[in-house]
Design an enzyme around this catalytic site. Structure first.
Site, PDB file in Angstrom:
ATOM      1  N   SER A   1     -30.165  -6.112  16.970  1.00  0.00           N
ATOM      2  CA  SER A   1     -31.407  -6.671  17.500  1.00  0.00           C
ATOM      3  C   SER A   1     -31.434  -6.554  19.031  1.00  0.00           C
ATOM      4  O   SER A   1     -31.347  -5.449  19.549  1.00  0.00           O
ATOM      5  CB  SER A   1     -31.567  -8.121  17.028  1.00  0.00           C
ATOM      6  OG  SER A   1     -32.848  -8.604  17.295  1.00  0.00           O
ATOM      7  N   ALA A   2     -31.521  -7.677  19.744  1.00  0.00           N
ATOM      8  CA  ALA A   2     -31.500  -7.610  21.212  1.00  0.00           C
ATOM      9  C   ALA A   2     -30.190  -7.016  21.710  1.00  0.00           C
ATOM     10  O   ALA A   2     -30.153  -6.350  22.753  1.00  0.00           O
ATOM     11  CB  ALA A   2     -31.710  -9.000  21.803  1.00  0.00           C
TER      12      ALA A   2
END
Length: 552
Positions: free
Chosen positions: A247-248
């Site tokens: 994700s991030a």
């Protein structure tokens, strides 16, 4: 510019940075961000036996980085403090954006977050740094955790690493808002699983600074410090490093790799052996969600709420000019407002071999697919081909959820094959690299014996990688794992920002696979017991004030 068809209300037209900002801010007036709610409202919901603190439940993964975790409580990892990278390492994009961060001090206004009287002086509180004066931001020591397998006892040392053994540098997910590298975090299931089900048995997961108190590029500076420390202090050669993130964290892995390609040679750092990206966030400017159909893509199947991304982006990029999120290849490498190129700084030219996995049911699938296409556009000759793995029913970052263990197991089995091919491949430098540095060293028998031993170790490692396969991950049953995780985090001093609220004890007789625990799905939120019109709008940075509050 990119044209999109008009929606029913005529709100979709030419895609521009300004149009995207206007639309997202307008939506912030009418849509509640769950991330805002849990930072501002003392909401409680009723379980079958007792009251559950909704706010604490969904913010328990925001770590107070000033609290040291007791090593005696760590069952799978060893904590370490990584020193700040030297000032000479600050070059290129991180330096340019850090200069902008300092120049804009006192004017940090998060976009896409609605607040009553948003232009009023001081309304943004801790999200601006007016209270910090002329604070100098830059490299800082960063905490991290070594994952080398489950310990037999708390005091057990980490597994020894032999020269040539691969190392993964991992960045956890959480939208730059929450999450930690600690083993109690849900995303830690990734390094825990990889240690057992991949050829990499040494994984360094980094507790980079988070957006609520550390705007971009500070997370990237922490990533640079970690890579620099691995190479220059720990002596891990770049050809033994795999950079990874979910994700991030996948976004951060991409930014670090781009910086190493652009600036690494100048500071004595080379590119890693490869890159593993799991549901990477690659379009922070939301260009892939522009259009009536695009914005609804997988909305009903994913765990991501409409406003979580804009809220996270608003905090992360609040110190930078707004168009940066659409025009910077470091921040939005899959932005539709950045032209696709085969070479040059905006391209993926010379990036290391890359493995990307995402879920067919996640909302970010279009920007991840575009990221993949752009990586392929910049490819020339490779020792190992890139690999794209799409899990048809996977939601965003599905590999961290216990109830998607079967899908995750398929990924780990596939990734194991790819990593073994990559790590066993004979690099050109293995044949042509000259280890001799001087005539004196050439005559040094001990030094030459060490070089010979290192080459033999690498050869044996390659043969082992080719002939073995990691164990396949078996069934996982952890219906209440999230609850145990939160209680563990409370014991370790990890709690929500700005409060000392303890994590509650949950009802252990709740239904199995409680979907309502999914924190970012608007359709699955619990009933609050009162109408939306009665929800007060609190100032997020302090106690409510009648003048700065709006009932909604």
């Amino acid at each position: 510019m990119v044209e999109k068809s008009l929606g029913k209300n005529g709100e979709w037209g030419e895609m521009t940075s300004e149009a995207i900002q206007t639309l997202l801010l307008a939506n912030a007036h009418t849509a509640y961000s769950l991330a805002i709610l849990v930072h501002s409202l003392p909401i409680e919901i009723k379980s079958t036996k007792e009251t559950v603190d909704f706010k604490a439940m969904f913010t328990s993964e925001i770590q107070d980085l000033s609290v040291d975790i007791n090593p005696e409580q760590l069952k799978y990892s060893h904590n370490v403090v990584i020193p700040a990278a030297p000032p000479s390492t600050l070059r290129g994009h991180p330096k340019d954006t850090l200069d902008l961060l300092h120049a804009s001090q006192g004017q940090w206004i998060p976009r896409y977050i609605h607040r009553f009287k948003r232009q009023k002086e001081g309304v943004w509180g801790k999200w601006n740094d007016t209270q910090a004066g002329n604070k100098v931001y830059g490299f800082e020591a960063v905490k991290a955790f070594w994952y080398t397998g489950e310990k037999a006892e708390p005091a057990e040392a980490s597994k020894p690493r032999q020269m040539g053994d691969p190392v993964m540098l991992h960045f956890h997910g959480g939208g730059y808002l929450c999450g930690t590298a600690a083993e109690t975090d849900l995303t830690s299931s990734i390094p825990k699983a990889l240690v057992n089900h991949s050829p990499i048995h040494h994984i360094l997961s980094v507790d980079y600074r988070l957006a609520p108190t550390a705007p971009w590029p500070l997370p990237l500076l922490d990533a640079i410090s970690a890579y620099h420390w691995l190479v220059q202090t720990e002596g891990v050669e770049e050809r033994d490093i795999i950079v990874a993130g979910d994700s991030a964290g996948g976004h951060l892995a991409l930014a670090l790799t781009r910086w190493l390609r652009d600036e690494g040679a100048t500071v004595g750092l080379r590119l890693p052996r490869g890159m593993v990206l799991m549901s990477p966030w690659a379009d922070l400017g939301f260009t892939n969600a522009w259009g009536e159909e695009a914005i609804r893509h997988n909305k009903d199947s994913d765990t991501i709420d409409d406003t979580f991304g804009p809220f996270a982006c608003a905090l992360l990029l609040r110190a930078l000019p707004a168009p940066t999120m659409h025009t910077s290849q470091y921040i939005s490498p899959a932005s539709l407002l950045i032209p696709a190129k085969t070479n040059g700084k905006e391209s993926f030219e010379n990036f290391p071999p890359t493995y990307i996995v995402y879920g067919g049911a996640e909302r970010l699938s279009t920007n991840i697919q575009l990221l993949w296409d752009r990586i392929q556009l910049g490819r020339q000759k490779q020792m190992v081909p890139d690999r794209l793995f799409v899990s048809p029913d996977g939601v965003h970052d599905f590999m961290i959820f216990p109830w998607m263990a079967e899908e995750a197991s398929a990924v780990y089995e596939d990734l194991d094959v790819w990593l073994r091919d990559l790590l066993a491949a004979e690099l050109t430098e293995d044949v042509d690299h000259v280890d001799v540095q001087s005539e004196d060293q050439e005559e040094d028998t001990g030094w030459r014996d060490m070089i010979t031993k290192r080459r033999l170790n690498r050869q044996m490692t390659r043969e082992s990688l080719k002939s073995h396969k990691s164990p396949v991950m078996g069934p996982v049953r952890d219906d209440l794992g999230m609850m145990r995780m939160m209680e563990d985090m409370s014991e370790e001093g990890i709690s929500m920002i700005g409060t000392g609220l303890p994590i509650p004890h949950f009802d252990l007789e709740m239904p199995k696979s409680p979907e309502w625990l999914t924190p970012l799905t608007a359709e699955l939120r619990p009933e609050y017991g009162f109408d939306n019109e009665e929800i007060p709008w609190y100032d997020l940075d302090g106690s409510p004030n009648d003048e700065d509050r709006k009932d909604r």
